[in-house]
Motif scaffolding. Structure first.
Motif, PDB file in Angstrom:
ATOM      1  N   ILE A   1       0.847  -1.191   0.000  1.00 40.38           N
ATOM      2  CA  ILE A   1       0.000   0.000   0.000  1.00 40.38           C
ATOM      3  C   ILE A   1       0.885   1.244   0.000  1.00 40.38           C
ATOM      4  N   LYS A   2       0.649   2.159  -0.935  1.00 41.55           N
ATOM      5  CA  LYS A   2       1.469   3.356  -1.069  1.00 41.55           C
ATOM      6  C   LYS A   2       1.020   4.489  -0.153  1.00 41.55           C
ATOM      7  N   SER A   3      -0.246   4.527   0.202  1.00 43.46           N
ATOM      8  CA  SER A   3      -0.757   5.590   1.058  1.00 43.46           C
ATOM      9  C   SER A   3      -0.525   5.251   2.530  1.00 43.46           C
ATOM     10  N   ASN A   4      -0.881   6.189   3.412  1.00 43.48           N
ATOM     11  CA  ASN A   4      -0.680   6.000   4.845  1.00 43.48           C
ATOM     12  C   ASN A   4      -1.927   5.436   5.522  1.00 43.48           C
ATOM     13  N   TYR A   5      -2.855   4.947   4.725  1.00 45.54           N
ATOM     14  CA  TYR A   5      -4.069   4.353   5.270  1.00 45.54           C
ATOM     15  C   TYR A   5      -4.533   3.233   4.350  1.00 45.54           C
ATOM     16  N   ASN A  34     -11.599   1.721   7.919  1.00 43.50           N
ATOM     17  CA  ASN A  34     -10.431   2.505   7.545  1.00 43.50           C
ATOM     18  C   ASN A  34      -9.389   2.371   8.649  1.00 43.50           C
ATOM     19  N   ALA A  72      -5.815   3.978   9.745  1.00 46.56           N
ATOM     20  CA  ALA A  72      -4.923   5.100   9.473  1.00 46.56           C
ATOM     21  C   ALA A  72      -3.557   4.893  10.130  1.00 46.56           C
ATOM     22  N   SER A 131       2.152   4.005   8.265  1.00 48.95           N
ATOM     23  CA  SER A 131       3.606   4.201   8.268  1.00 48.95           C
ATOM     24  C   SER A 131       4.214   4.135   9.662  1.00 48.95           C
TER      25      SER A 131
END
Length: 268
Positions: free
Chosen positions: A35-39, A106, A108, A111
């Protein structure tokens, strides 16, 4: 004076006699390294009773996998607890007879998670407990059964340097009044659980005489489990000395199947 006994039973399963619930998927497993996003977002679908409307509330919790391969809901929070990072919509809802409701999830702050497996459990709990009067058979004493249905959906998030490593620490053949059993201790030395299945092979010389499945089980990170299976000799027609080989399989962090093998002589 009439005494009333109240019993509160939290059922971690579908309770067909009172209110039924089906959830899909039954567990959520996420590889955060992809996953590239932080969530990350996902969802579970809830199907209620076919005959009555049920109102559910949703809330998170934490768990660890104990030495029996079961979810320990009373585990103390630690760095792998992501229950406070889990958000969900809706938090309370009605499921009409035969209908479904999607709960969106979701998570969050991906990272900031430590290396290895982080966990949470998402509870879906019946808001309105069912009450039933019970006949105790004793004059002046009544009983009331209060049943609350609750289902827990485990959430696993693997992130960073993940290691799934299993070994057979010991393998024994034991005897009791009910027959012969294999007793296998499997150790997980990685930072993420391993899901194991297996088979037993009864061999004479180089010939495979019989093969049967062993029970499936889960070993938590940096943990162990001892499993016991009855030896299936139903297809063995001749007495004698055989080789009993056990093969325990799991998938490592790279998605590669790993096989753990051990064998012993057995008199049948």
């Amino acid at each position: 004076m009439k005494k009333v006994l109240g019993l509160l039973i939290a059922l971690m399963m579908t309770t067909q006699a009172f209110a039924s619930i089906a959830v899909a998927p039954t567990k959520v497993e996420i590889n955060a390294n992809k996953i590239k996003s932080n969530y990350v977002t996902t969802a579970v679908e809830v199907r209620g009773d076919s005959k009555q409307a049920i109102r559910f509330r949703v809330y998170p919790g934490y768990f660890k996998i104990n030495s029996n391969g079961e979810m320990n809901m009373e585990a103390k929070s630690d760095e792998y607890d992501i229950s406070k990072k889990v958000r969900f919509v809706p938090s309370e809802f009605n499921v009409m007879p035969g209908k479904t409701q999607k709960v969106r999830i979701n998570i969050a702050g991906i990272s900031s998670l430590p290396d290895g497996e982080s966990r949470a459990v998402l509870y879906l709990e019946d808001v309105n407990p069912k009450e039933f009067a019970l006949n105790t058979g004793m004059q002046g004493i009544g009983a009331q059964l209060i049943v609350k249905t609750r289902v827990g959906v485990p959430i696993y998030v693997d992130k960073g340097k993940v290691v799934k490593k299993g070994d057979i620490e010991s393998f024994n053949i034991i005897n009791d009044k009910k027959g012969q059993y294999t007793e296998i201790k499997v150790v997980s030395s990685g930072n993420s659980k391993i899901r194991c299945n297996g088979k037993a092979q009864i061999i004479q010389g180089k010939k495979l005489i019989h093969e049967y499945k062993l029970q499936e089980f889960v070993v938590g990170d940096n943990n162990s489990i001892t499993v016991k299976d009855k030896i299936d000799t139903g297809k063995i027609s001749e007495k004698g000395t055989y080789t009993l080989r056990v093969v325990i399989s799991y998938t490592d962090e790279n998605g590669k199947k790993q096989n753990l093998k051990q064998e012993k002589e057995i008199n049948i």
